[in-house]
Design an enzyme around this catalytic site. Structure first.
Site, PDB file in Angstrom:
ATOM      1  N   LYS A  42       0.827  -1.208   0.000  1.00 51.64           N
ATOM      2  CA  LYS A  42       0.000   0.000   0.000  1.00 51.64           C
ATOM      3  C   LYS A  42       0.860   1.256   0.000  1.00 51.64           C
ATOM      4  O   LYS A  42       0.554   2.233  -0.715  1.00 51.64           O
ATOM      5  CB  LYS A  42      -0.926  -0.014   1.222  1.00 51.64           C
ATOM      6  N   GLN A  86      -5.085  -1.554   9.973  1.00 53.93           N
ATOM      7  CA  GLN A  86      -4.670  -2.840   9.407  1.00 53.93           C
ATOM      8  C   GLN A  86      -5.125  -3.978  10.320  1.00 53.93           C
ATOM      9  O   GLN A  86      -4.778  -4.007  11.504  1.00 53.93           O
ATOM     10  CB  GLN A  86      -3.146  -2.880   9.238  1.00 53.93           C
ATOM     11  N   ASP A 111     -11.548   2.218   4.054  1.00 54.95           N
ATOM     12  CA  ASP A 111     -11.746   0.771   4.023  1.00 54.95           C
ATOM     13  C   ASP A 111     -13.229   0.421   4.024  1.00 54.95           C
ATOM     14  O   ASP A 111     -13.597  -0.735   3.791  1.00 54.95           O
ATOM     15  CB  ASP A 111     -11.062   0.123   5.241  1.00 54.95           C
ATOM     16  N   THR A 366      -7.259  58.484  28.122  1.00 56.18           N
ATOM     17  CA  THR A 366      -7.844  59.056  29.335  1.00 56.18           C
ATOM     18  C   THR A 366      -7.824  57.975  30.414  1.00 56.18           C
ATOM     19  O   THR A 366      -7.577  56.796  30.118  1.00 56.18           O
ATOM     20  CB  THR A 366      -9.304  59.489  29.086  1.00 56.18           C
TER      21      THR A 366
END
Length: 921
Positions: A42, A86, A111, A366
């Site tokens: 893969k 996996q 998946d 101020t």
């Protein structure tokens, strides 16, 4: 073919969105050989296509909680578009696989194993789900045959969640008539014989015989099985679930094993990842946040600040964190509306370019203030909620002393607030309390050390400082550092000579030189001068001391300037608390408290995340005094924010008091230490303040404004613009474009506002705009936001005012002459002595942090406008060595405010019905 097509799609993506790449994460638990093989396939495919693949490997000792934590982080990572776990999970501890696969965000579940994606597939929502890769690959193979699926009879053997069941659904929604067979099917051969399309995923070697198959059928074999084979070196060979040699004679198309479905499964994983990246790009522009902004329900007249704050429903702070790209493990929730952010985000985003850096300052104000905080919030609401830019505000945390005293809260005002304001103005996450504890630990250590040295011999001190534990004496790390500082290069406590023992145990602090005071986060004027040590147990050791307010502590300044936990700890160690009787500096490290201070401050160093009324993010972190310290929020908050907004985003921070004080210190101290370079200065001006500088009557808190301030008076405004002009010059002196924000009040006339805008532009401002954000929220600061955008594109040639290597007196003179307009400076005797002392002690090259009134450019608060020709008196000089600056004292000032006759707390209470806070912060 699939890989080539995907590769081209990735190229097109990166051309359209430079720097963008589809991201795939593969999470593995354990180290199974077969899993490693599949993952490598893969990773190789991803690299060929141009997908950025990240392999995260957890050990087989990982628990279910470890895996879920990792999944949560990957779910939150916008750079991860596809994410697989996996299987199987190779862990020594029980892990629920179903729980793990369902924890993967459905939009990243390439998946297709989560229940949500499976449910969508079973309902036929094929365009809104991810399909498991093997069935998806099978469908692609079937399409490649050219045979129409619609109307065909399909048989699927196997009903697993990964292949069989989703394959059935996929064929069904492609209009096939589908039969699912399994181990209990009694007429398997008969069913196979009817199939025009046969998909086999049974996990049994050569179970389907060739003679079963219908002539001309399409056969997809998903099986991978090992059978004995003496002709192979391994003694076995790989076969599918179909008897290939006999089946290929009858099938029109058939997939081989190996080499058929396997490569297509990997290809489909890549395709799903690219599809996910495309969906991401359709919803999100890379580098752009997707934020839910809050709609303001504006009312006229504008209600009180707390009414507005409590009418707003803030988003859950974890949602804000997710919107700006923070990961779950980078955020520590403190209830529903505030959180701390881990410093680890800087490491994760280290390669991310910084955004535009904007500092908001003001003209000489101020006593009422001119709305810098309100303008800061209004500007970020305009940039974010209205112009849809990534933008962060970074502001100081207010002290509770002024909150309950005369000033009230500091969350902004009107429709430009940090919310919830009561959380912002009270304890927040406890940072100021941590500073109080740390500061007072140092104070206690100083007096305790003096006491113990007065009442014990050298040997007695040594025996207590380096005790024998189980017969072993050992120096602590901090004691080793003290020995090295003394030039004693020994690590054995028994090896020191008497002279070395004396040097080691005797700090010999001169009580008259102690500069470290106790602190409290409450305005209490009666603690300005006290006598300590009056108990008989202190054996006559008394001295005059005082309490300061917590935010004036050097620990607060260190927190604001630190670059991380380690840097903060080093700065703590360098803090000088007194001098020895020989004139040597005594530090927190000498006292042995450095590590303890770091422990007390380890959480305080993390910035606090909140939000504005319109839902834009805010960091609230640190709140050092703007006179004896530098008056700016933390370096760490700015650095994290700049990374989160990205190169096209904006970070807007605020500098305390007027530009002559807060902005000058922002540039010369904060930017010097942080290394950050500002792009734009926003200078806040009001008609009210300019009338005061033009000679108007005194403005006093709690007293109605004189008529000059509520009636049109162009002459007073024009005369008072001398202060505006000088502050514009001060900003431009540092090489940064200036945008003037004219904060409009309801008493201002159009002619007065137009006059201020005209004067500002003539004085060299990049632009000047009228702002109505107090009454209108971000909408009222849109002109300001657009001006800031334009100014951020202009050249910024930032430079410091002075070189720190110059003598101390020269640095002070440069600030006085260039920034304040003084003719010269005058050092009084005590200040002259300190110059000599600090130069001798090696502190002469520190930046300068002037402590003077914020009510005038000069040392005299009564001198308004832009006075010149005066001599600036320097009464004394003190050192914040840990923070990293010297602070000259100009005139007298208190570091412990007192309570007025009618403090703000008269109006603060709990609501009897809701239990919430009522009152005027």
């Amino acid at each position: 073919q699939v890989r080539d097509r995907l590769k081209q799609q990735v190229i097109e993506m990166t051309e359209k969105f430079p720097g963008f790449r589809p991201g795939l994460a593969i999470l593995q638990v354990g180290n199974r050989d077969d899993s490693n093989l599949y993952i490598n396939m893969k990773l190789k495919a991803a690299a060929e296509i141009g997908i950025s693949a990240n392999h995260i490997k957890l050990p087989n000792t990982a628990t279910e909680a470890d895996v879920l934590k990792c999944i949560a982080s990957l779910n939150a990572d916008p750079a991860v578009h596809g994410f697989i776990v996996q299987l199987p999970l190779d862990s020594n501890t029980p892990i629920n696989t179903e729980k793990i696969t369902n924890a993967v965000a459905p939009e990243k579940d390439v998946d297709g194993l989560s229940s949500i994606n499976a449910g969508k597939l079973s309902r036929g929502d094929l365009g809104d789900c991810f399909i498991p890769c093997t069935p998806k690959g099978c469908m692609e193979l079937i399409r490649q045959t050219g045979v129409q699926v619609a109307g065909k009879r399909a048989v699927v053997i196997g009903r697993s969640k990964i292949v069989g069941a989703p394959m059935h659904d996929l064929l069904l929604w492609n209009n096939a008539t589908v039969t699912t067979c399994h181990s209990k099917t009694s007429t398997l051969a008969e069913e196979v014989g009817k199939a025009d399309i046969l998909v086999v995923a049974a996990g049994r070697a050569e179970m389907v015989k060739g003679e079963w198959i219908k002539p001309g059928a399409i056969v997809i074999d998903c099986g991978i099985n090992h059978v004995p084979d003496s002709t192979k070196a391994s003694g076995k060979r790989v076969v599918g679930d179909v008897a290939y040699n006999s089946a290929k004679e009858k099938a029109s198309f058939i997939t081989p094993v190996p080499g058929g479905v396997g490569p297509m499964t990997v290809a489909m994983l890549m395709q799903s990842t690219v599809e996910s990246a495309q969906r991401f790009l359709e919803k999100f522009q890379p580098g752009k946040w997707t934020i839910q902004y809050n709609q303001l329900a504006l009312k006229m007249p504008v209600p009180s600040d707390i009414e507005i704050s409590q009418s707003c429903m803030p988003k859950p702070i974890e949602q804000v964190a997710q919107e700006v790209g923070l990961f779950p493990d980078e955020v520590e929730l403190y209830g529903q509306t505030k959180a701390k952010v881990q410093l680890s985000v800087l490491k994760r985003l280290k390669n991310q370019p910084d955004g535009k850096y904007v500092v908001v300052t003001g003209i000489t104000p101020t006593p009422l203030g001119e709305g810098k905080s309100t303008t800061t919030v209004g500007l970020v609401q305009a940039l974010g909620a209205h112009l849809h830019q990534n933008v962060f505000a970074c502001v100081r945390q207010p002290s509770q002393g002024p909150t309950f005293g005369i000033k009230g809260g500091a969350a902004g005002g009107g429709y430009c607030q940090v919310v919830p304001m009561e959380e912002f103005n009270l304890h927040l996450t406890g940072d100021i309390h941590a500073i109080t504890a740390a500061n007072n630990l140092v104070a206690a250590a100083i007096d305790a050390r003096i006491f113990h040295e007065m009442t014990q011999s050298d040997q007695a001190l040594y025996n207590r400082l380096v005790p024998s534990i189980s017969g072993v004496r050992k120096f602590s790390d901090i004691q080793i550092r003290r020995l090295q500082k003394l030039g004693i290069n020994k690590t054995d406590p028994m090896a020191l000579t008497k002279e070395e023992v004396n040097s080691f145990v005797r700090l010999d602090i001169d009580p008259g030189t102690i500069t470290w005071q106790r602190v409290l986060d409450t305005n209490d004027r009666f603690l300005r001068k006290i006598t300590i040590g009056q108990s008989p147990t202190e054996k006559g050791f008394t001295r005059t001391a005082q309490f300061d307010i917590t935010v004036s502590s050097e620990i607060m300044a260190v927190l604001a300037l630190a670059d991380g936990l380690d840097d903060m700890k080093k700065r703590f160690g360098r803090m000088v608390v007194a001098s020895s009787k020989k004139g040597q500096p005594v530090t927190a490290d000498d006292l042995g408290v450095t590590g303890a201070l770091a422990v007390l401050m380890k959480d305080a160093v993390k910035p606090n995340l909140m939000q504005t009324l319109e839902g834009t993010p805010v960091f609230v972190h640190a709140g050092p005094f703007a006179n004896i310290a530098h008056g700016n929020s933390s370096v760490l908050a700015d650095k994290i924010a700049l990374k989160l907004v990205g190169k096209d985003g904006f970070v807007v921070t605020e500098a305390g008091f007027g530009a002559d004080i807060g902005m000058e210190k922002f540039f010369n101290i904060k930017c010097r230490y942080s290394g950050l370079r500002p792009h734009v200065v926003v200078l806040v001006a009001t008609v009210r303040a300019l009338k005061m500088h033009g000679g108007g009557p005194a403005v006093t808190a709690g007293v109605p404004l004189p008529k000059e301030y509520v009636e049109e008076n162009l002459q007073l405004v024009a005369k008072g613009c001398s202060n505006l002009n000088k502050q514009i010059q001060n900003a431009r002196m540092f090489g940064v474009p200036v945008v003037v924000a004219v904060n409009a009040f309801k008493t201002d006339t159009k002619a007065e506002l137009a006059l201020v805008v005209q004067h500002a532009k003539e004085a060299g401002a990049f632009d000047a705009v009228e702002c109505t954000h107090w009454a209108e929220g971000g909408k009222g600061a849109l002109a300001l936001a657009r001006a800031v955008q334009r100014a951020s594109q202009a050249p910024s040639n930032f430079r410091f005012l002075y070189n720190v290597e110059l003598p101390v007196v020269d640095k002070i003179r440069l600030i006085a002459q260039q920034v304040y307009g003084a003719r010269d400076i005058e050092l009084l005797p005590e200040a002259q002595e300190k110059v000599a002392l600090y130069t001798k002690q090696g502190f002469g090259n520190l930046p300068i942090c002037m402590a003077k009134t914020h009510l005038s450019l000069s040392h005299d608060p009564e001198q308004k406008g832009a006075p010149t020709g005066f001599v600036l008196p320097i009464r004394d000089i003190r050192a914040s060595v840990g923070a990293g600056f010297l602070y000259p004292l100009v005139g007298t000032m208190s570091t412990m405010p007192g309570l007025p006759t009618r403090p703000c707390f008269y109006d603060i209470d709990l609501d009897p019905v809701s239990g919430g806070v009522n009152g005027l912060f």
